[in-house]
Structures are given as structure tokens and as C-alpha cells.
Design an enzyme around this catalytic site. Structure first.
Site, PDB file in Angstrom:
ATOM      1  N   SER A  91      -5.972 -13.902   2.391  1.00 29.23           N
ATOM      2  CA  SER A  91      -6.838 -12.950   1.707  1.00 29.23           C
ATOM      3  C   SER A  91      -7.081 -13.471   0.299  1.00 29.23           C
ATOM      4  O   SER A  91      -6.147 -13.936  -0.365  1.00 29.23           O
ATOM      5  CB  SER A  91      -6.161 -11.575   1.664  1.00 29.23           C
ATOM      6  OG  SER A  91      -6.970 -10.622   0.987  1.00 29.23           O
ATOM      7  N   TRP A 133     -13.678  -6.662   1.862  1.00 33.40           N
ATOM      8  CA  TRP A 133     -13.064  -5.481   1.278  1.00 33.40           C
ATOM      9  C   TRP A 133     -13.908  -4.967   0.119  1.00 33.40           C
ATOM     10  O   TRP A 133     -14.722  -5.697  -0.429  1.00 33.40           O
ATOM     11  CB  TRP A 133     -11.620  -5.739   0.852  1.00 33.40           C
ATOM     12  CG  TRP A 133     -11.342  -6.763  -0.207  1.00 33.40           C
ATOM     13  CD1 TRP A 133     -11.058  -8.080  -0.015  1.00 33.40           C
ATOM     14  CD2 TRP A 133     -11.263  -6.548  -1.631  1.00 33.40           C
ATOM     15  NE1 TRP A 133     -10.817  -8.701  -1.212  1.00 33.40           N
ATOM     16  CE2 TRP A 133     -10.921  -7.787  -2.227  1.00 33.40           C
ATOM     17  CE3 TRP A 133     -11.433  -5.428  -2.461  1.00 33.40           C
ATOM     18  CZ2 TRP A 133     -10.779  -7.941  -3.609  1.00 33.40           C
ATOM     19  CZ3 TRP A 133     -11.288  -5.560  -3.832  1.00 33.40           C
ATOM     20  CH2 TRP A 133     -10.960  -6.815  -4.388  1.00 33.40           C
ATOM     21  N   SER A 134     -13.720  -3.692  -0.214  1.00 32.26           N
ATOM     22  CA  SER A 134     -14.531  -3.003  -1.228  1.00 32.26           C
ATOM     23  C   SER A 134     -16.019  -3.179  -0.931  1.00 32.26           C
ATOM     24  O   SER A 134     -16.794  -3.606  -1.800  1.00 32.26           O
ATOM     25  CB  SER A 134     -14.194  -3.534  -2.627  1.00 32.26           C
ATOM     26  OG  SER A 134     -14.615  -2.642  -3.627  1.00 32.26           O
ATOM     27  N   TYR A 172       0.831  -1.199   0.000  1.00 31.32           N
ATOM     28  CA  TYR A 172       0.000   0.000   0.000  1.00 31.32           C
ATOM     29  C   TYR A 172       0.871   1.257   0.000  1.00 31.32           C
ATOM     30  O   TYR A 172       1.749   1.415   0.864  1.00 31.32           O
ATOM     31  CB  TYR A 172      -0.936   0.020   1.202  1.00 31.32           C
ATOM     32  CG  TYR A 172      -2.042  -1.020   1.147  1.00 31.32           C
ATOM     33  CD1 TYR A 172      -2.327  -1.722  -0.021  1.00 31.32           C
ATOM     34  CD2 TYR A 172      -2.812  -1.297   2.273  1.00 31.32           C
ATOM     35  CE1 TYR A 172      -3.342  -2.667  -0.063  1.00 31.32           C
ATOM     36  CE2 TYR A 172      -3.832  -2.242   2.239  1.00 31.32           C
ATOM     37  CZ  TYR A 172      -4.088  -2.929   1.061  1.00 31.32           C
ATOM     38  OH  TYR A 172      -5.098  -3.860   1.033  1.00 31.32           O
ATOM     39  N   SER A 217     -12.187   4.548   3.425  1.00 31.38           N
ATOM     40  CA  SER A 217     -12.307   5.981   3.189  1.00 31.38           C
ATOM     41  C   SER A 217     -11.265   6.755   3.986  1.00 31.38           C
ATOM     42  O   SER A 217     -10.886   6.360   5.092  1.00 31.38           O
ATOM     43  CB  SER A 217     -13.708   6.462   3.576  1.00 31.38           C
ATOM     44  OG  SER A 217     -13.814   7.872   3.446  1.00 31.38           O
ATOM     45  N   LEU A 269     -19.913   2.938  -7.255  1.00 28.26           N
ATOM     46  CA  LEU A 269     -20.359   2.948  -5.872  1.00 28.26           C
ATOM     47  C   LEU A 269     -21.814   2.512  -5.831  1.00 28.26           C
ATOM     48  O   LEU A 269     -22.613   2.894  -6.700  1.00 28.26           O
ATOM     49  CB  LEU A 269     -20.209   4.346  -5.274  1.00 28.26           C
ATOM     50  CG  LEU A 269     -18.790   4.784  -4.920  1.00 28.26           C
ATOM     51  CD1 LEU A 269     -18.799   6.244  -4.474  1.00 28.26           C
ATOM     52  CD2 LEU A 269     -18.208   3.904  -3.818  1.00 28.26           C
ATOM     53  N   GLY A 303     -17.470  -1.561 -10.702  1.00 30.90           N
ATOM     54  CA  GLY A 303     -16.816  -0.280 -10.925  1.00 30.90           C
ATOM     55  C   GLY A 303     -17.596   0.929 -10.483  1.00 30.90           C
ATOM     56  O   GLY A 303     -17.170   2.073 -10.708  1.00 30.90           O
ATOM     57  N   GLY A 362     -19.459  -2.152  -6.759  1.00 29.92           N
ATOM     58  CA  GLY A 362     -19.802  -3.299  -7.595  1.00 29.92           C
ATOM     59  C   GLY A 362     -19.741  -2.879  -9.046  1.00 29.92           C
ATOM     60  O   GLY A 362     -20.242  -1.806  -9.415  1.00 29.92           O
ATOM     61  N   PHE A 413     -24.081   3.521  -4.060  1.00 30.34           N
ATOM     62  CA  PHE A 413     -24.983   4.640  -3.789  1.00 30.34           C
ATOM     63  C   PHE A 413     -25.280   5.435  -5.057  1.00 30.34           C
ATOM     64  O   PHE A 413     -26.062   6.376  -5.042  1.00 30.34           O
ATOM     65  CB  PHE A 413     -24.364   5.572  -2.742  1.00 30.34           C
ATOM     66  CG  PHE A 413     -23.717   4.833  -1.607  1.00 30.34           C
ATOM     67  CD1 PHE A 413     -24.482   4.158  -0.671  1.00 30.34           C
ATOM     68  CD2 PHE A 413     -22.338   4.781  -1.486  1.00 30.34           C
ATOM     69  CE1 PHE A 413     -23.889   3.449   0.362  1.00 30.34           C
ATOM     70  CE2 PHE A 413     -21.735   4.084  -0.458  1.00 30.34           C
ATOM     71  CZ  PHE A 413     -22.519   3.412   0.468  1.00 30.34           C
TER      72      PHE A 413
END
Length: 306
Positions: free
Chosen positions: A149, A217-218, A50, A272, A226, A224, A222, A228
Site C-alpha cells: 500500500s 483509497w479516499s 484501525y 462509509s 469531499l 481535504g 481531494g 461533491f
């Protein structure tokens, strides 16, 4: 905040992911961690890759926080190894695991890592080498627990043929919109696309039966988009808004709750860098979605119930 068993530890079911902190200044990192801690978060996720350079995010985390030994004891810090970025390949050899952990310890300015995960399955894995590395790291006190993972059940079984340390976690991609891990089981024996096995088959059930905590994770994406985003997921975003209004939370808390509602111990990795967004998401830690509500979100995401 809900706390769940993770091997021998008891941790928050929300993890602050630190994949994107390399560009934050010290105060921004402290504000982010403070927001998570104020919400009850005790778990913090890292990986050696990371950042723009190896161990950069681990280094920035330690530089900003300057944890005392007593402060360190109150945090559950996990990191991952096994991906080589340039050129890209996977390495689960004894030498790579040991050298990566030693570098992570220096970067994080700590004497121990609470949980070490193998970041990706390695087609050239030698379980005896992994076992040798894990045994050495556990005996020296440098790593307290181990996991994986993105591994399938059969890949975990291959590791367990030699690894004696319990594998206590499996970090997997999972959200209301990206849920093949669930959709395959719910669509068993039905001729639809989502029934196609892409996870090795029954992976969530395997983890549940073997006391392996799933880390999602993520959790808000979905295809590509968000979840929302009304343009990408019109029905799902509308359903999230309706339930958010009912429970007086933000839609991100409902999306979190969709994952934490699973009956097995499940953690949600919140990546975030916005402190307010982390605090809002954490409110889904123990939001009591009903079965009707959980399945309404599942259907709204486009999954089929036979």
C-alpha cells in the site's frame, strides 16, 4: 457488480473499508456488511491500526458477524501491517509482520487472511526479512496472497529483489480530485505543476504492466474536501450531478465509476459507515462512462490537458 482478477482470486471491484466501524454496535456493523453484500461486494478491507486500539476494527467486525466457516469462505478479507502508532514509525521487520498477522488472525477469528498488505514503505526495510515472513505465512496457510500500500514502483522492485511471493495489489490514494497518478502521465514533458513527479514515476503504468491490482483509497476526497462539495469543487460537483441525472444514480456512483472506468483492474475502497451510501456508491462498479464523460470529470476537477 463487476468482478476482477486479484492474483489468484476473483473479487468485486468495490471493497468495503472498515476503518471507522469501531464505534458502531453489532447490528449497525451487520447492516453495513449486509448492504455491501446485497450490492455484490465480496471484498473487505482492514488494518491492524484501525480503531482506537490495535486490531479494534478487526475485532468488532468478527464479533458482530460471528462468521461460520462456510460464510467465511465467501468473503475476501484483507488486512495491513507495518505502521506503529505510538510513537509513530514504520516496521517491516520479520518479527513485526509475523506478530501483527497472528494478532489479526485472532481478532478476525479466522484461520487465514486472503491478502496481506504492507501499509506504508519503510525506509529501513530489509527485503530478506519481508521475504522470510511472507514465505512462512504462505507455507503455514495463514496468508494466501501479498501486496503493498502506498508504494512506488522502485520500492516494489526493491521488495521483489528478495520476495518470491507475487505482489498482487497496491492500495493508493486516487479520486477525480486527487489524481497525480494519472495527471503526471497525461502531462508528460509539459511545464505545469501537475507534471511534477511525486509518485516515483509511472506508477499506474507499472502496476498495469506487472499485473498489480490498484485499490483506490479516499476515492471521494481531494484537498481535504469531499468532491461533491460545491464550495470546494464547484465545477466537479456540478459535472457529477449532471452525469448522475443522466444515468439515474447518485453522484457518488459516478465518482466510483470514474475510477472503475480505468482499463486496468482497479478496486475502489468505500469507507462509509452508512449502508445506503455504500449501496449507492456500489452502483458505479460497472457504470459505462464514455471517454468524453471521463475526461469531462478530469477537467472539471481542475486538471489540465495539454
Amino acid at each position: 457488480m463487476k468482478y476482477i482478477p486479484l492474483g489468484t482470486a476473483n473479487v468485486s471491484n468495490i471493497i468495503l473499508g472498515n476503518m471507522r466501524i469501531s464505534d458502531l454496535d453489532d447490528e449497525a456493523i451487520r447492516s453495513l456488511v449486509r448492504a455491501a453484500r446485497d450490492a455484490g461486494v465480496t471484498a473487505f478491507d482492514h488494518a491492524d491500526i484501525y480503531g482506537r486500539s490495535l486490531h479494534e476494527c478487526e475485532t468488532r467486525f468478527a464479533e458482530a458477524l460471528e462468521l461460520s466457516s462456510s460464510e467465511r469462505e465467501h468473503l475476501f478479507i484483507q488486512t495491513k501491517c507495518g505502521i506503529v502508532k505510538d510513537p509513530p514509525y514504520y516496521d517491516s521487520s520479520y518479527e513485526h509482520i509475523i506478530s501483527s498477522v497472528e494478532a489479526s488472525l485472532r481478532a478476525l477469528r479466522t484461520d487465514y487472511i486472503d491478502l496481506l498488505l504492507l501499509h506504508r514503505p519503510d525506509a529501513l526495510v530489509e527485503p530478506t526479512e519481508v521475504a522470510r515472513a511472507f514465505d512462512q505465512l504462505r507455507a503455514s496457510g495463514k496468508v494466501r496472497q501479498f501486496g503493498v500500500s502506498n508504494h512506488t514502483a522502485s520500492q516494489i522492485e526493491v521488495l521483489k529483489s528478495a520476495v518470491e511471493q507475487p505482489l498482487v495489489a497496491n492500495q493508493l490514494q486516487l479520486s477525480a480530485a486527487h489524481a497525480p497518478l494519472l495527471a503526471q502521465g497525461l502531462s508528460a514533458n509539459i511545464k505545469i505543476d501537475q507534471a511534477n513527479v511525486v509518485d516515483g514515476g509511472g506508477l499506474l503504468d507499472y502496476c498495469r504492466a506487472n499485473d498489480i491490482t490498484v485499490q483506490a483509497w479516499s476515492p471521494f476526497q481531494g484537498n481535504g474536501h469531499l468532491i461533491f462539495d460545491a464550495a470546494g469543487f464547484p465545477d466537479l460537483s456540478r459535472e457529477l450531478e449532471l452525469l448522475a441525472a443522466k444515468y439515474d444514480v447518485e453522484p457518488i456512483a459516478v465518482a466510483t465509476a470514474w475510477i472503475t472506468r480505468l482499463p486496468q483492474p482497479t478496486m475502489v475502497v468505500i469507507g462509509s459507515t452508512n449502508p445506503a451510501r455504500v449501496a449507492d456508491a456500489a452502483k458505479g462498479s460497472e457504470l459505462p462512462l464514455t471517454r468524453r464523460e471521463w475526461y469531462s470529470l478530469y477537467r472539471a476537477a481542475g486538471h489540465i490537458l495539454p
